[in-house]
Design an enzyme around this catalytic site. Sequence first.
Site, short mmCIF file in Angstrom:
data_model
loop_
_atom_site.label_atom_id
_atom_site.label_comp_id
_atom_site.label_asym_id
_atom_site.label_seq_id
_atom_site.Cartn_x
_atom_site.Cartn_y
_atom_site.Cartn_z
N ARG A 18 0.81 -1.18 -0.01
CA ARG A 18 0.04 -0.09 0.02
C ARG A 18 1.00 1.18 -0.13
O ARG A 18 0.43 2.36 -0.68
CB ARG A 18 -0.89 0.18 1.15
CG ARG A 18 -2.06 -1.18 1.32
CD ARG A 18 -2.49 -1.31 2.51
NE ARG A 18 -3.45 -2.16 2.74
CZ ARG A 18 -3.46 -3.41 3.00
NH1 ARG A 18 -2.25 -3.89 3.38
NH2 ARG A 18 -4.39 -4.14 3.11
N ASP A 78 -10.19 -4.77 8.51
CA ASP A 78 -9.28 -5.70 8.77
C ASP A 78 -9.79 -6.62 9.82
O ASP A 78 -9.47 -7.69 9.83
CB ASP A 78 -7.72 -4.77 9.54
CG ASP A 78 -7.21 -4.07 8.28
OD1 ASP A 78 -7.26 -4.47 7.17
OD2 ASP A 78 -6.60 -3.21 8.64
N ARG A 121 -12.19 -9.04 8.43
CA ARG A 121 -11.18 -10.12 7.81
C ARG A 121 -10.50 -11.02 8.88
O ARG A 121 -10.52 -12.30 8.69
CB ARG A 121 -9.82 -9.65 6.95
CG ARG A 121 -10.35 -8.89 5.74
CD ARG A 121 -9.49 -8.43 4.90
NE ARG A 121 -9.81 -7.98 3.63
CZ ARG A 121 -9.16 -6.79 2.67
NH1 ARG A 121 -8.33 -6.01 3.30
NH2 ARG A 121 -9.78 -6.73 1.68
N HIS A 125 -2.80 0.20 8.99
CA HIS A 125 -3.25 -0.60 7.91
C HIS A 125 -2.28 -0.89 6.94
O HIS A 125 -2.26 -0.54 5.86
CB HIS A 125 -4.54 0.19 7.28
CG HIS A 125 -5.21 -0.37 6.30
ND1 HIS A 125 -6.11 -1.69 6.43
CD2 HIS A 125 -5.45 -0.14 4.85
CE1 HIS A 125 -6.57 -1.92 5.25
NE2 HIS A 125 -6.14 -0.92 4.29
N1 LIG Z 1 -8.56 1.81 3.34
C1 LIG Z 1 -8.81 0.46 2.92
O1 LIG Z 1 -9.08 -0.46 3.99
C2 LIG Z 1 -8.97 0.29 1.48
C3 LIG Z 1 -9.62 -0.97 0.82
C4 LIG Z 1 -9.61 -1.29 -0.42
C5 LIG Z 1 -8.97 -0.22 -1.29
N2 LIG Z 1 -8.41 1.15 -0.69
C6 LIG Z 1 -7.97 2.10 -1.38
O2 LIG Z 1 -9.12 2.75 -2.07
C7 LIG Z 1 -8.35 3.29 -3.50
C8 LIG Z 1 -9.43 3.03 -4.43
O3 LIG Z 1 -9.49 1.61 -4.81
P1 LIG Z 1 -10.31 1.15 -5.98
O4 LIG Z 1 -10.17 -0.32 -6.02
O5 LIG Z 1 -11.66 1.74 -5.92
O6 LIG Z 1 -9.84 1.80 -7.11
P2 LIG Z 1 -10.28 1.88 -8.68
O7 LIG Z 1 -9.14 2.29 -9.66
O8 LIG Z 1 -11.35 1.12 -9.12
O9 LIG Z 1 -11.09 3.38 -8.44
C9 LIG Z 1 -10.36 4.55 -8.12
C10 LIG Z 1 -11.19 5.94 -8.77
O10 LIG Z 1 -10.48 6.98 -8.56
C11 LIG Z 1 -10.59 7.84 -9.64
N3 LIG Z 1 -10.12 8.98 -9.43
C12 LIG Z 1 -8.81 9.21 -9.63
N4 LIG Z 1 -8.10 10.46 -9.35
C13 LIG Z 1 -9.21 11.27 -8.80
C14 LIG Z 1 -9.58 12.51 -8.87
N5 LIG Z 1 -8.46 13.38 -8.61
N6 LIG Z 1 -10.88 13.02 -8.47
C15 LIG Z 1 -11.73 11.92 -8.53
N7 LIG Z 1 -11.60 10.73 -8.75
C16 LIG Z 1 -10.39 10.29 -9.23
C17 LIG Z 1 -10.23 7.03 -10.69
O11 LIG Z 1 -10.82 7.58 -11.83
C18 LIG Z 1 -11.26 5.76 -10.35
O12 LIG Z 1 -12.40 5.40 -10.97
C19 LIG Z 1 -7.19 2.81 -3.76
O13 LIG Z 1 -5.98 3.69 -3.16
C20 LIG Z 1 -6.91 1.41 -2.69
O14 LIG Z 1 -5.69 1.14 -2.48
C21 LIG Z 1 -8.24 1.21 0.52
#
Ligand SMILES: NC(=O)c1ccc[n+]([C@@H]2O[C@H](COP(=O)([O-])OP(=O)(O)OC[C@H]3O[C@@H](n4cnc5c(N)ncnc54)[C@H](O)[C@@H]3O)[C@@H](O)[C@H]2O)c1
Length: 308
Positions: free
Chosen positions: A88, A148, A151, A175
Site C-alpha cells: 500500500r 481488517d 477479515r 493498515h
Molecule cells: N482503506 C482500505 O481499507 C482500502 C481498501 C480497499 C482499497 N483501498 C484503496 O482505495 C483506493 C481506491 O481503490 P479502488 O479499487 O476503488 O480503485 P479504482 O481504480 O477502481 O477506483 C479509483 C477511482 O478514483 C478515480 N480518481 C482518480 N483520481 C481522481 C481524482 N483526482 N478525483 C476524483 N476521482 C479520481 C479514478 O478515476 C477511479 O475511478 C485505492 O487507493 C485503494 O488502495 C483502501
Amino acid sequence: MKVTVVGAGAVGASCAEYIAIKNFASEVVLLDIKEGYAEGKAMDLMQTASLNGFDTKITGVTNDYSKTAGSDICVITSGIPRKPGMTREELIGINAGIVKDVSSNLVKNSPKTIIIVVSNPMDTMAYLVHKTSGLDKNKIIGMGGALDSARFKYRLAEALDAPISDVDGMVIGGHSDTGMVPLTRLATRNSVPVSKFISEERLNQVMEDTKVGGATLTKLLGTSAWYAPGAAVSALVQAIACDQKKMFPCSVMLDGEYGMKDICIGAPVILGRNGIEKIVELELNDAEKAHMKESAEGVRSVNDLLEL
Ligand SMILES: NC(=O)c1ccc[n+]([C@@H]2O[C@H](COP(=O)([O-])OP(=O)(O)OC[C@H]3O[C@@H](n4cnc5c(N)ncnc54)[C@H](O)[C@@H]3O)[C@@H](O)[C@H]2O)c1
C-alpha cells in the site's frame, strides 16, 4: 443526510451501493474525474433501487464539486489501488496529490463535513488530510481497522469452524501488511477466549492470514478488493449518520493516547453524529505494546515521505 463518495471505482461504487441498500441516507453523490464514469455508475445503481427496495437518490458527477455542497459525510476513495506484489505504501507518490486536492475541494463546498479517508496508504492519507484540510480532528476518520477486523473475524470463524456471528475480534495498528495488530488475546467466541478452542499455533496462523488479507485478495483478483472495503465504509457512514455510538477501530489522530502523538493509526473509537466521539484506550500487554510501537514506526516512515 447527504453523503459524497469521491472515486466511483470499485470501492467507491461498492460503498455507494451498500449505503443505498441500507436506506438511511437521502442522497449519495458519486464524483469521479473520469468523464461520465460516476454518472454511469450512479444510473446503474439507481436502476437497482426498485429491485433492492431503497429510496436513497444516487447521482453521479464528473469533477463538479458544486454538486457535493452541503454534504454531511464525504468519503475519499479516489486514487490508484495496488497491483499484485505491491505494498500500500508504494501508492503514496500518486495518491497524496489526489487526496490533498480532493479534500480541499470537499471542504470548500462542505465546510462542516466529516471526512472518511479510504485511499492508500490510508494512515498517511488520513494524516495528510489532518495537516491540510483545517477540519477538527474528530471529523477525519481513516477506514482500515473496520475492514481488517472483518477479515480477522472471517479467519477466526474459519479456524474455529464456527459461524462468523459467534466470533468477535479487533485489529488495531497501521493498515499495512506488517503494521496490523490483530488482538488475538482479546478475541472471543461468545465471550469465551478463542484460545480455549484453538492452539496457539493455529491462532498465530489466523493472525498472519489476517495481516495479508488484502494482499491475498489482490493476488487472486489482480487488483485490490472492493466488497468488504465498501461494506466497511458503509458501516462507518451509518454509525455517524444514525448516531449509533458504535465502536470501530479507525485511523485516528492520537494526542497522547497509546503513548503516541502526531500520528494517525488504528485505535478503537466511538463513532456518532460528531464523528470520532471518543478514543478507547485498551490495556495492552507488553507484546501488543511492542507490536503497536513497531507499527507506528512504519506509519511514521511513510508520513516522512509527504511534502507538507
Ligand atoms: N482503506 C482500505 O481499507 C482500502 C481498501 C480497499 C482499497 N483501498 C484503496 O482505495 C483506493 C481506491 O481503490 P479502488 O479499487 O476503488 O480503485 P479504482 O481504480 O477502481 O477506483 C479509483 C477511482 O478514483 C478515480 N480518481 C482518480 N483520481 C481522481 C481524482 N483526482 N478525483 C476524483 N476521482 C479520481 C479514478 O478515476 C477511479 O475511478 C485505492 O487507493 C485503494 O488502495 C483502501
